[in-house]
Design an enzyme around this catalytic site. Structure first.
Site, PDB file in Angstrom:
ATOM      1  N   TYR A 165      50.598  64.215  16.343  1.00 43.17           N
ATOM      2  CA  TYR A 165      51.319  65.480  16.552  1.00 43.17           C
ATOM      3  C   TYR A 165      52.170  65.833  15.333  1.00 43.17           C
ATOM      4  O   TYR A 165      52.049  66.929  14.772  1.00 43.17           O
ATOM      5  CB  TYR A 165      52.184  65.376  17.811  1.00 43.17           C
ATOM      6  CG  TYR A 165      52.917  66.648  18.143  1.00 43.17           C
ATOM      7  CD1 TYR A 165      52.223  67.765  18.607  1.00 43.17           C
ATOM      8  CD2 TYR A 165      54.302  66.751  17.995  1.00 43.17           C
ATOM      9  CE1 TYR A 165      52.900  68.958  18.911  1.00 43.17           C
ATOM     10  CE2 TYR A 165      54.978  67.925  18.305  1.00 43.17           C
ATOM     11  CZ  TYR A 165      54.268  69.020  18.763  1.00 43.17           C
ATOM     12  OH  TYR A 165      54.934  70.187  19.065  1.00 43.17           O
TER      13      TYR A 165
HETATM   14  P1  NAP Z   1      52.018  73.398  26.792  1.00 46.30           P
HETATM   15  O1  NAP Z   1      52.866  73.768  27.937  1.00 46.30           O
HETATM   16  O2  NAP Z   1      51.292  72.104  26.791  1.00 46.30           O
HETATM   17  O3  NAP Z   1      50.983  74.601  26.538  1.00 46.30           O
HETATM   18  C1  NAP Z   1      50.042  74.495  25.490  1.00 46.30           C
HETATM   19  C2  NAP Z   1      49.075  75.657  25.582  1.00 46.30           C
HETATM   20  O4  NAP Z   1      48.062  75.465  24.578  1.00 46.30           O
HETATM   21  C3  NAP Z   1      48.346  75.716  26.934  1.00 46.30           C
HETATM   22  O5  NAP Z   1      48.091  77.053  27.256  1.00 46.30           O
HETATM   23  C4  NAP Z   1      47.025  75.006  26.606  1.00 46.30           C
HETATM   24  O6  NAP Z   1      45.961  75.358  27.464  1.00 46.30           O
HETATM   25  C5  NAP Z   1      46.798  75.542  25.211  1.00 46.30           C
HETATM   26  N1  NAP Z   1      45.781  74.789  24.474  1.00 46.30           N
HETATM   27  C6  NAP Z   1      45.757  73.473  24.183  1.00 46.30           C
HETATM   28  N2  NAP Z   1      44.626  73.173  23.523  1.00 46.30           N
HETATM   29  C7  NAP Z   1      43.919  74.334  23.409  1.00 46.30           C
HETATM   30  C8  NAP Z   1      42.666  74.674  22.855  1.00 46.30           C
HETATM   31  N3  NAP Z   1      41.885  73.754  22.275  1.00 46.30           N
HETATM   32  N4  NAP Z   1      42.256  75.970  22.895  1.00 46.30           N
HETATM   33  C9  NAP Z   1      43.031  76.909  23.481  1.00 46.30           C
HETATM   34  N5  NAP Z   1      44.209  76.641  24.060  1.00 46.30           N
HETATM   35  C10 NAP Z   1      44.647  75.364  24.016  1.00 46.30           C
HETATM   36  O7  NAP Z   1      52.870  73.387  25.430  1.00 46.30           O
HETATM   37  P2  NAP Z   1      54.227  74.155  25.047  1.00 46.30           P
HETATM   38  O8  NAP Z   1      55.333  73.200  25.234  1.00 46.30           O
HETATM   39  O9  NAP Z   1      54.268  75.473  25.698  1.00 46.30           O
HETATM   40  O10 NAP Z   1      54.037  74.309  23.472  1.00 46.30           O
HETATM   41  C11 NAP Z   1      53.654  75.531  22.870  1.00 46.30           C
HETATM   42  C12 NAP Z   1      53.788  75.378  21.353  1.00 46.30           C
HETATM   43  O11 NAP Z   1      55.142  75.062  21.013  1.00 46.30           O
HETATM   44  C13 NAP Z   1      52.938  74.255  20.765  1.00 46.30           C
HETATM   45  O12 NAP Z   1      52.419  74.675  19.516  1.00 46.30           O
HETATM   46  C14 NAP Z   1      53.925  73.128  20.577  1.00 46.30           C
HETATM   47  O13 NAP Z   1      53.532  72.234  19.568  1.00 46.30           O
HETATM   48  C15 NAP Z   1      55.179  73.883  20.214  1.00 46.30           C
HETATM   49  N6  NAP Z   1      56.408  73.138  20.502  1.00 46.30           N
HETATM   50  C16 NAP Z   1      56.746  72.824  21.778  1.00 46.30           C
HETATM   51  C17 NAP Z   1      57.948  72.144  22.019  1.00 46.30           C
HETATM   52  C18 NAP Z   1      58.395  71.801  23.407  1.00 46.30           C
HETATM   53  O14 NAP Z   1      59.421  71.110  23.557  1.00 46.30           O
HETATM   54  N7  NAP Z   1      57.731  72.223  24.459  1.00 46.30           N
HETATM   55  C19 NAP Z   1      58.772  71.779  20.944  1.00 46.30           C
HETATM   56  C20 NAP Z   1      58.388  72.115  19.646  1.00 46.30           C
HETATM   57  C21 NAP Z   1      57.201  72.800  19.424  1.00 46.30           C
HETATM   58  P3  NAP Z   1      45.683  74.565  28.860  1.00 46.30           P
HETATM   59  O15 NAP Z   1      46.643  75.121  29.876  1.00 46.30           O
HETATM   60  O16 NAP Z   1      44.260  74.920  29.146  1.00 46.30           O
HETATM   61  O17 NAP Z   1      45.892  73.114  28.582  1.00 46.30           O
END
Ligand code: NAP
Length: 242
Positions: A165
């Site tokens: 990651y």
């Molecule tokens: P999440 O709840 O796990 O959601 C991730 C999304 O990406 C889901 O819609 C997932 O689809 C989709 N996805 C994953 N692989 C994919 C693929 N191959 N093709 C199309 N869609 C795909 O994550 P989140 O926490 O909302 O994170 C969103 C972004 O913020 C990410 O880039 C993450 O690295 C970044 N981020 C998050 C945090 C945090 O604390 N949450 C902190 C820093 C950065 P499915 O529903 O089908 O799995």
């Protein structure tokens, strides 16, 4: 005729991506809800429409060139351009771990989605972004990609042992800088957003920071004015160190 600006958010069926879509919709955009599962995307779009927003589901698996090409063709036919691309979809692969233990397959899977998928989506939509007046590209990053922050032994971030990651998101930062350089002078601004640790499936549910709070950083970068910055990574508190 639809005179709204058009924004595509990848992985918008849940989490921070869903909130970015909601906030862009509230700001007057037509939002395309990228989702690798068509059904989950349709449900998410329907929820936003029920809130009075203009949201349309767009099936999009970022690791599949066929799926990406089909999405580009759908957007080209419907709108002829794309004003905002938010590369939000990402994973922390199962089995991610410290440098001493993580397997090649786990690393490959992180890079496949988080970097190669993101670059493939961006390349494919670039012709439509160039057709918009002042397009914006926002890549979701993280403080776990900051060399300075992870390199500080006093920082909590130095204890997070997910090489796939962290290193794939560090690569996303370089993609951001290089694309910003490539597009300098075209009117297209490219930046990365660190949402901060938010309560989602990825971020875990132990934090009180909401996806809506995290989404605001990306929405700000998606709606930058003409004199806005390009080629940087921002968090709520401002520009992040590399
Ligand atoms: P999440 O709840 O796990 O959601 C991730 C999304 O990406 C889901 O819609 C997932 O689809 C989709 N996805 C994953 N692989 C994919 C693929 N191959 N093709 C199309 N869609 C795909 O994550 P989140 O926490 O909302 O994170 C969103 C972004 O913020 C990410 O880039 C993450 O690295 C970044 N981020 C998050 C945090 C945090 O604390 N949450 C902190 C820093 C950065 P499915 O529903 O089908 O799995």
């Amino acid at each position: 005729m639809n005179t709204n600006k058009i924004a595509l958010v990848t992985g918008a069926n849940k989490g921070i991506g869903n909130e970015i879509a909601r906030q862009l919709g509230a700001a007057g955009f037509t939002v395309l809800i990228g989702s690798r599962d068509a059904e989950r995307g349709a449900v998410a779009a329907k929820e936003l429409v029920a809130e009075g927003l203009d949201a349309v589901a767009l099936p999009l698996e970022v690791t599949s060139p066929e799926s990406v090409a089909a999405a580009v063709s759908t957007v080209a036919d419907a709108y002829g351009r794309l004003d905002v691309l938010v590369n939000n979809a990402a994973i922390i692969p199962a089995g991610d771990g410290p440098v001493s233990e993580v397997t090649g397959d786990v690393l490959r899977s992180a890079f496949e989605t988080n970097v190669i998928g993101l670059v493939g989506v961006t390349q494919a939509f670039l012709p439509l972004l160039r057709r918009a007046e002042q397009a914006r590209v926002v890549n979701l990053s993280t403080s776990l990609a900051s060399f300075e922050q992870v390199g500080d032994p006093e920082s909590r971030l130095s204890t997070v042992l997910t090489l796939g990651y962290n290193s794939s998101k560090a690569a996303v930062n370089m993609v951001t800088v290089m694309l910003a350089n490539e597009l300098r002078g075209t009117g297209i601004l490219v930046n990365a957003a660190d949402p901060g640790k938010c309560a989602t499936d990825m971020g875990g549910w132990s934090t009180e920071r909401t996806p809506a709070q995290g989404a605001a950083v990306a929405v700000g970068l998606a709606t930058l004015g003409v004199d806005g910055p390009t080629g940087h990574v921002y968090a709520e508190e401002g520009r992040l160190p590399w």
